[in-house]
Design a protein around this motif. Structure first.
Motif, short mmCIF file in Angstrom:
data_model
loop_
_atom_site.label_atom_id
_atom_site.label_comp_id
_atom_site.label_asym_id
_atom_site.label_seq_id
_atom_site.Cartn_x
_atom_site.Cartn_y
_atom_site.Cartn_z
N GLY A 207 0.80 -1.22 0.00
CA GLY A 207 0.00 0.00 0.00
C GLY A 207 0.83 1.26 0.00
N GLU A 208 2.14 1.11 0.04
CA GLU A 208 3.01 2.29 0.03
C GLU A 208 3.99 2.20 -1.13
OE1 GLU A 208 4.68 2.97 3.88
OE2 GLU A 208 2.73 3.01 4.87
N ALA A 209 5.17 1.62 -0.92
CA ALA A 209 6.17 1.65 -1.98
C ALA A 209 6.85 0.31 -2.20
CB ALA A 209 7.23 2.71 -1.67
N TRP B 68 10.61 -3.18 -5.23
CA TRP B 68 10.41 -1.74 -5.02
C TRP B 68 9.41 -1.24 -6.03
CZ3 TRP B 68 10.71 2.23 -1.99
CH2 TRP B 68 10.86 3.54 -2.48
N LEU B 69 8.40 -0.52 -5.58
CA LEU B 69 7.38 0.02 -6.48
C LEU B 69 7.27 1.52 -6.26
CD1 LEU B 69 5.21 -0.80 -8.60
CD2 LEU B 69 3.57 -0.84 -6.72
N GLN C 71 5.94 4.42 -10.96
CA GLN C 71 5.66 3.13 -11.58
C GLN C 71 4.26 2.64 -11.21
OE1 GLN C 71 7.51 1.63 -13.85
NE2 GLN C 71 5.92 0.05 -14.06
N HIS C 72 3.86 2.94 -10.00
CA HIS C 72 2.51 2.59 -9.58
C HIS C 72 1.48 3.30 -10.46
CE1 HIS C 72 -1.17 2.77 -7.09
NE2 HIS C 72 -0.75 1.64 -6.57
#
Length: 289
Positions: free
Chosen positions: A95-97, A109-110, A114-115
């Motif tokens: 829900g974060e990164a 890692w998102l 990119q999200h």
């Protein structure tokens, strides 16, 4: 003076004749039967909450490498179960990164950019809640009553329009009632099929795969894209669903039961994903019956 102490036979000489061999009979061979292989106790039957987890999980069946965004406990259990079984390429996020494994440990890692690229490109499947939903899948999470002077202020529109126009969006409704399944929502947040049809290419990613409630599973596989009763959870009748819905549902001639969890799925839910039983607090056994 003579020695009056008693005399004894001398001890056998260590150099004399050898001792006779032992004549003890050998022990009989063991005849005990081998132990049977260990067996596990039979699993108790699935609960209503577990049927709902399965119904949510099936929303991501065949999804491929997309981002799952479940909102709420039972949808989250469903997404994690799907990843562990029939959807191994599914991406989960904290829900974060971070991209995470079903147990919550990081695996990637998102970054936010990119999200947003996944969201804008239709590579995410959201499962949201709904304070109201109508026959065409229009959803309201903003207010109850006239939007200019509402009786109840809720979450607000938030990301619902973007979610529904750019990504497949399903819904989880833990308490099926006429207050939620309404003829017309008080405010449109998530876009339904009737409004999406007017938007042309803008709504090219729009799709509502399913709505899951504590009574059954619903889809929009009808000519006019109105809501259809797709399956009933065990113990629920068609008449019960009709009475709890504020509009007429499309119904097949024979409504099937919601898919039963496999033994593997039940063990994963009970022993790995939710050993503390939080699912039964969200949906207690006997609720909706």
């Amino acid at each position: 003076m003579s020695d009056s102490r008693p005399t004894h036979d001398p001890l056998p000489s260590t150099t004399g004749a050898p001792l006779p061999p032992t004549t003890r009979a050998p022990l009989p061979p063991t005849t005990r039967a081998p132990l049977p292989p260990p067996t596990r106790a039979p699993l108790p039957p699935p609960t209503r909450a577990e049927y709902c987890v399965i119904a949510c999980a099936d929303a991501w069946r065949g999804a491929g490498e997309i981002l799952a965004s479940p909102m709420g406990l039972i949808p989250s259990l469903g997404a994690r179960l799907a990843r562990l079984t029939f959807a191994p390429d599914l991406l989960l996020t904290d829900g974060e990164a971070l991209l995470v494994r079903p147990d919550g440990t990081p695996e990637g890692w998102l970054p936010y950019r990119q999200h947003l690229a996944l969201v804008a490109g239709g590579r995410r499947h959201v499962m949201m809640g709904a304070s109201q939903i109508d026959r065409h899948g229009n959803q309201n999470i903003s207010c109850i009553g006239d939007w200019a002077r509402p009786r109840r202020q809720l979450l607000g529109v938030r990301g619902a329009p973007l979610n529904t126009l750019n990504n497949p969006t399903s819904y989880w409704i833990p308490k099926h009632s006429r207050r939620v399944f309404v003829e017309q929502v008080d405010m449109v947040c998530g876009v339904g099929y009737d409004r999406a049809a007017r938007l042309g290419n803008t709504a090219r990613f729009h799709r509502i795969p399913r709505v899951v409630s504590d009574l059954g599973v619903f889809d929009f596989a009808t000519p006019d894209r109105s809501m259809r009763l797709a399956s009933l959870h065990p113990g629920v009748g068609v008449e019960q669903v009709r009475e709890a819905t504020g509009f007429a549902l499309a119904e097949p001639d024979e409504v099937p039961c919601t898919r039963e969890p496999t033994a593997q799925e039940l063990r994963l839910i009970r022993e790995e994903l939710d050993p503390d039983g939080a699912r039964t607090r969200e949906l207690p056994e006997g609720a909706g019956r």
